[in-house]
Design a protein around this motif. Structure first.
Motif, PDB file in Angstrom:
ATOM      1  N   LEU A 185      58.556  19.731  -1.974  1.00 13.32           N
ATOM      2  CA  LEU A 185      57.288  20.661  -1.627  1.00 13.32           C
ATOM      3  C   LEU A 185      56.312  20.684  -2.929  1.00 13.32           C
ATOM      4  O   LEU A 185      56.076  20.947  -3.473  1.00 13.32           O
ATOM      5  N   ALA A 186      58.075  21.100  -4.344  1.00  9.54           N
ATOM      6  CA  ALA A 186      57.827  21.697  -5.416  1.00  9.54           C
ATOM      7  C   ALA A 186      56.752  21.103  -5.680  1.00  9.54           C
ATOM      8  O   ALA A 186      55.730  20.991  -6.722  1.00  9.54           O
ATOM      9  N   ALA A 187      57.237  19.410  -5.940  1.00 11.31           N
ATOM     10  CA  ALA A 187      56.349  18.264  -6.975  1.00 11.31           C
ATOM     11  C   ALA A 187      55.228  18.035  -6.112  1.00 11.31           C
ATOM     12  O   ALA A 187      54.027  18.438  -6.816  1.00 11.31           O
ATOM     13  N   TRP A 188      55.328  18.049  -4.894  1.00  9.71           N
ATOM     14  CA  TRP A 188      53.457  17.863  -3.815  1.00  9.71           C
ATOM     15  C   TRP A 188      52.605  19.145  -4.640  1.00  9.71           C
ATOM     16  O   TRP A 188      51.628  19.079  -4.913  1.00  9.71           O
ATOM     17  N   GLY A 189      53.601  20.653  -3.971  1.00 15.74           N
ATOM     18  CA  GLY A 189      52.409  21.449  -4.083  1.00 15.74           C
ATOM     19  C   GLY A 189      51.703  21.660  -5.885  1.00 15.74           C
ATOM     20  O   GLY A 189      50.912  21.927  -6.186  1.00 15.74           O
ATOM     21  N   THR A 190      53.044  21.407  -6.596  1.00 12.45           N
ATOM     22  CA  THR A 190      52.638  21.605  -8.032  1.00 12.45           C
ATOM     23  C   THR A 190      51.082  20.672  -8.817  1.00 12.45           C
ATOM     24  O   THR A 190      50.320  21.044  -9.260  1.00 12.45           O
ATOM     25  N   GLY A 191      51.468  19.978  -8.600  1.00 12.49           N
ATOM     26  CA  GLY A 191      50.118  18.523  -8.659  1.00 12.49           C
ATOM     27  C   GLY A 191      48.932  18.567  -7.918  1.00 12.49           C
ATOM     28  O   GLY A 191      48.477  18.729  -8.537  1.00 12.49           O
ATOM     29  N   LEU A 192      48.996  18.620  -7.314  1.00 18.21           N
ATOM     30  CA  LEU A 192      47.641  19.039  -6.050  1.00 18.21           C
ATOM     31  C   LEU A 192      47.731  20.194  -6.598  1.00 18.21           C
ATOM     32  O   LEU A 192      45.869  20.867  -7.040  1.00 18.21           O
ATOM     33  N   PHE A 193      48.071  21.882  -7.131  1.00 22.24           N
ATOM     34  CA  PHE A 193      47.682  23.260  -7.426  1.00 22.24           C
ATOM     35  C   PHE A 193      47.260  22.635  -9.092  1.00 22.24           C
ATOM     36  O   PHE A 193      45.785  23.477  -9.816  1.00 22.24           O
ATOM     37  N   GLU A 194      48.003  21.921 -10.370  1.00 25.96           N
ATOM     38  CA  GLU A 194      47.129  21.208 -11.180  1.00 25.96           C
ATOM     39  C   GLU A 194      45.886  20.435 -11.098  1.00 25.96           C
ATOM     40  O   GLU A 194      45.042  21.468 -12.410  1.00 25.96           O
ATOM     41  N   LEU A 195      45.946  19.229  -9.994  1.00 28.04           N
ATOM     42  CA  LEU A 195      44.593  18.772  -9.926  1.00 28.04           C
ATOM     43  C   LEU A 195      43.271  19.848  -9.945  1.00 28.04           C
ATOM     44  O   LEU A 195      42.547  20.172 -10.440  1.00 28.04           O
ATOM     45  N   VAL A 196      43.737  20.698  -8.583  1.00 27.33           N
ATOM     46  CA  VAL A 196      42.589  20.986  -8.148  1.00 27.33           C
ATOM     47  C   VAL A 196      42.275  22.284  -9.111  1.00 27.33           C
ATOM     48  O   VAL A 196      41.212  22.372  -9.062  1.00 27.33           O
ATOM     49  N   ALA A 197      43.101  23.242  -9.384  1.00 31.69           N
ATOM     50  CA  ALA A 197      42.834  24.013 -10.461  1.00 31.69           C
ATOM     51  C   ALA A 197      42.204  23.701 -11.417  1.00 31.69           C
ATOM     52  O   ALA A 197      40.908  24.243 -12.193  1.00 31.69           O
ATOM     53  N   GLY A 198      42.576  23.077 -12.178  1.00 33.28           N
ATOM     54  CA  GLY A 198      42.148  21.820 -13.593  1.00 33.28           C
ATOM     55  C   GLY A 198      40.461  21.440 -12.568  1.00 33.28           C
ATOM     56  O   GLY A 198      39.591  21.711 -13.786  1.00 33.28           O
ATOM     57  N   GLY A 239      47.841  16.450 -13.330  1.00 32.17           N
ATOM     58  CA  GLY A 239      48.725  17.024 -11.842  1.00 32.17           C
ATOM     59  C   GLY A 239      47.573  15.241 -10.939  1.00 32.17           C
ATOM     60  O   GLY A 239      48.532  14.988 -10.356  1.00 32.17           O
ATOM     61  N   PHE A 240      46.901  14.852 -11.769  1.00 31.21           N
ATOM     62  CA  PHE A 240      46.158  13.394 -11.125  1.00 31.21           C
ATOM     63  C   PHE A 240      47.971  12.293 -11.275  1.00 31.21           C
ATOM     64  O   PHE A 240      48.462  12.080 -10.527  1.00 31.21           O
ATOM     65  N   GLN A 241      48.897  12.790 -12.488  1.00 33.14           N
ATOM     66  CA  GLN A 241      49.915  11.790 -12.637  1.00 33.14           C
ATOM     67  C   GLN A 241      50.958  12.074 -12.070  1.00 33.14           C
ATOM     68  O   GLN A 241      51.913  11.401 -11.516  1.00 33.14           O
ATOM     69  N   ALA A 242      51.109  13.408 -11.423  1.00 29.88           N
ATOM     70  CA  ALA A 242      51.963  13.656 -10.907  1.00 29.88           C
ATOM     71  C   ALA A 242      52.245  13.596  -9.301  1.00 29.88           C
ATOM     72  O   ALA A 242      53.072  13.230  -8.954  1.00 29.88           O
ATOM     73  N   LEU A 243      50.686  13.634  -9.101  1.00 35.97           N
ATOM     74  CA  LEU A 243      50.910  12.837  -7.511  1.00 35.97           C
ATOM     75  C   LEU A 243      50.373  11.525  -7.436  1.00 35.97           C
ATOM     76  O   LEU A 243      51.476  11.151  -6.227  1.00 35.97           O
ATOM     77  N   THR A 244      50.678  10.880  -7.557  1.00 32.12           N
ATOM     78  CA  THR A 244      50.485   9.402  -8.021  1.00 32.12           C
ATOM     79  C   THR A 244      51.471   8.579  -8.481  1.00 32.12           C
ATOM     80  O   THR A 244      51.840   7.638  -8.183  1.00 32.12           O
ATOM     81  N   HIS A 245      52.550   9.537  -9.381  1.00 32.88           N
ATOM     82  CA  HIS A 245      53.971   9.089  -9.480  1.00 32.88           C
ATOM     83  C   HIS A 245      54.640  10.491  -8.652  1.00 32.88           C
ATOM     84  O   HIS A 245      55.632  10.797  -9.287  1.00 32.88           O
ATOM     85  N   ILE A 246      54.578  10.760  -7.649  1.00 35.44           N
ATOM     86  CA  ILE A 246      55.184  11.567  -7.071  1.00 35.44           C
ATOM     87  C   ILE A 246      56.718  11.299  -7.195  1.00 35.44           C
ATOM     88  O   ILE A 246      57.644  12.458  -7.013  1.00 35.44           O
ATOM     89  N   SER A 247      57.260  10.086  -6.948  1.00 35.49           N
ATOM     90  CA  SER A 247      59.055   9.985  -6.540  1.00 35.49           C
ATOM     91  C   SER A 247      59.667  10.855  -8.777  1.00 35.49           C
ATOM     92  O   SER A 247      60.099  11.653  -8.142  1.00 35.49           O
ATOM     93  N   GLY A 248      58.743  10.602  -9.442  1.00 35.07           N
ATOM     94  CA  GLY A 248      59.403  10.949 -10.155  1.00 35.07           C
ATOM     95  C   GLY A 248      59.453  12.491 -10.968  1.00 35.07           C
ATOM     96  O   GLY A 248      59.843  13.615 -10.590  1.00 35.07           O
ATOM     97  N   THR A 249      57.719  12.916 -10.449  1.00 30.07           N
ATOM     98  CA  THR A 249      57.796  14.372 -10.736  1.00 30.07           C
ATOM     99  C   THR A 249      58.657  14.527  -9.327  1.00 30.07           C
ATOM    100  O   THR A 249      59.142  15.842  -9.479  1.00 30.07           O
ATOM    101  N   ILE A 250      59.501  14.541  -8.542  1.00 24.63           N
ATOM    102  CA  ILE A 250      60.457  15.277  -7.082  1.00 24.63           C
ATOM    103  C   ILE A 250      61.878  15.060  -7.898  1.00 24.63           C
ATOM    104  O   ILE A 250      62.635  15.857  -7.715  1.00 24.63           O
ATOM    105  N   ASN A 251      61.766  13.737  -8.320  1.00 26.19           N
ATOM    106  CA  ASN A 251      63.104  13.545  -9.150  1.00 26.19           C
ATOM    107  C   ASN A 251      62.756  14.661 -11.159  1.00 26.19           C
ATOM    108  O   ASN A 251      64.033  15.904 -10.622  1.00 26.19           O
ATOM    109  N   TYR A 252      62.009  15.266 -10.979  1.00 26.58           N
ATOM    110  CA  TYR A 252      61.814  16.113 -11.985  1.00 26.58           C
ATOM    111  C   TYR A 252      62.711  17.206 -11.919  1.00 26.58           C
ATOM    112  O   TYR A 252      63.187  17.711 -12.675  1.00 26.58           O
ATOM    113  N   PHE A 253      61.375  17.420 -10.628  1.00 28.31           N
ATOM    114  CA  PHE A 253      62.011  19.307 -10.112  1.00 28.31           C
ATOM    115  C   PHE A 253      63.347  18.945  -9.705  1.00 28.31           C
ATOM    116  O   PHE A 253      64.073  20.338  -9.019  1.00 28.31           O
ATOM    117  N   ALA A 254      64.021  17.789  -9.185  1.00 27.75           N
ATOM    118  CA  ALA A 254      65.816  18.103  -8.647  1.00 27.75           C
ATOM    119  C   ALA A 254      66.532  18.192  -9.620  1.00 27.75           C
ATOM    120  O   ALA A 254      67.018  18.967  -9.607  1.00 27.75           O
TER     121      ALA A 254
END
Length: 140
Positions: free
Chosen positions: A46-59, A22-37
């Motif tokens: 929205l999917a990238a931010w939501g997934t990153g936040l969910f993984e971090l907080v839930a973790g 989750g931390f990596q998804a949020l700190t490298h958000i452009s790569g995460t967005i590109n992956y989901f795209a």
């Protein structure tokens, strides 16, 4: 005592996957967005931010054992959905990639099983949910 120690270790090991992810998804958000795209998901930002936040907080919730049963059920569902979206049928043109995606899908399914077991067992006494911290008593 042994039960609580094993539940703590299981929470630590499961959180070790989701907190950094989750931390990596949020700190490298452009790569995460590109992956989901690249997966063809609608609203990849929205999917990238939501997934990153969910993984971090839930973790983090799993790590400290807060609302463990509910969060573990949510993470089990997340693992199954993410596994099938991200890995099922991927890499079909390349045998090596297809094999790796199949293994990753099976890993996600296995992790979901671990979360289901944690949801059934609860966080144990050495947790925010447990009685040793005085926050609330865990119902077993």
């Amino acid at each position: 005592m042994f039960r609580n120690a094993l539940l703590l270790v299981s929470r630590l090991l499961l959180a070790a996957l989701f907190v950094p992810s989750g931390f990596q998804a949020l700190t490298h958000i452009s790569g995460t967005i590109n992956y989901f795209a690249g997966l063809g998901l609608p609203l990849p930002t929205l999917a990238a931010w939501g997934t990153g936040l969910f993984e971090l907080v839930a973790g983090l919730f799993i790590l400290v054992g807060f609302q463990t049963r509910i969060v573990a059920l949510l993470l089990a569902a997340f693992c199954l959905v993410a596994g099938f979206i991200g890995h099922y049928g991927q890499g079909a043109d390349d045998a090596t990639l297809a094999f790796l995606h199949q293994q990753m899908l099976m890993k996600d399914i296995a992790i979901a099983g671990g979360f289901l077991a944690l949801a059934m067992a609860g966080a144990g006494a050495w947790s925010a949910d447990g009685s040793d911290f005085g926050i609330s008593a865990e119902v077993t």
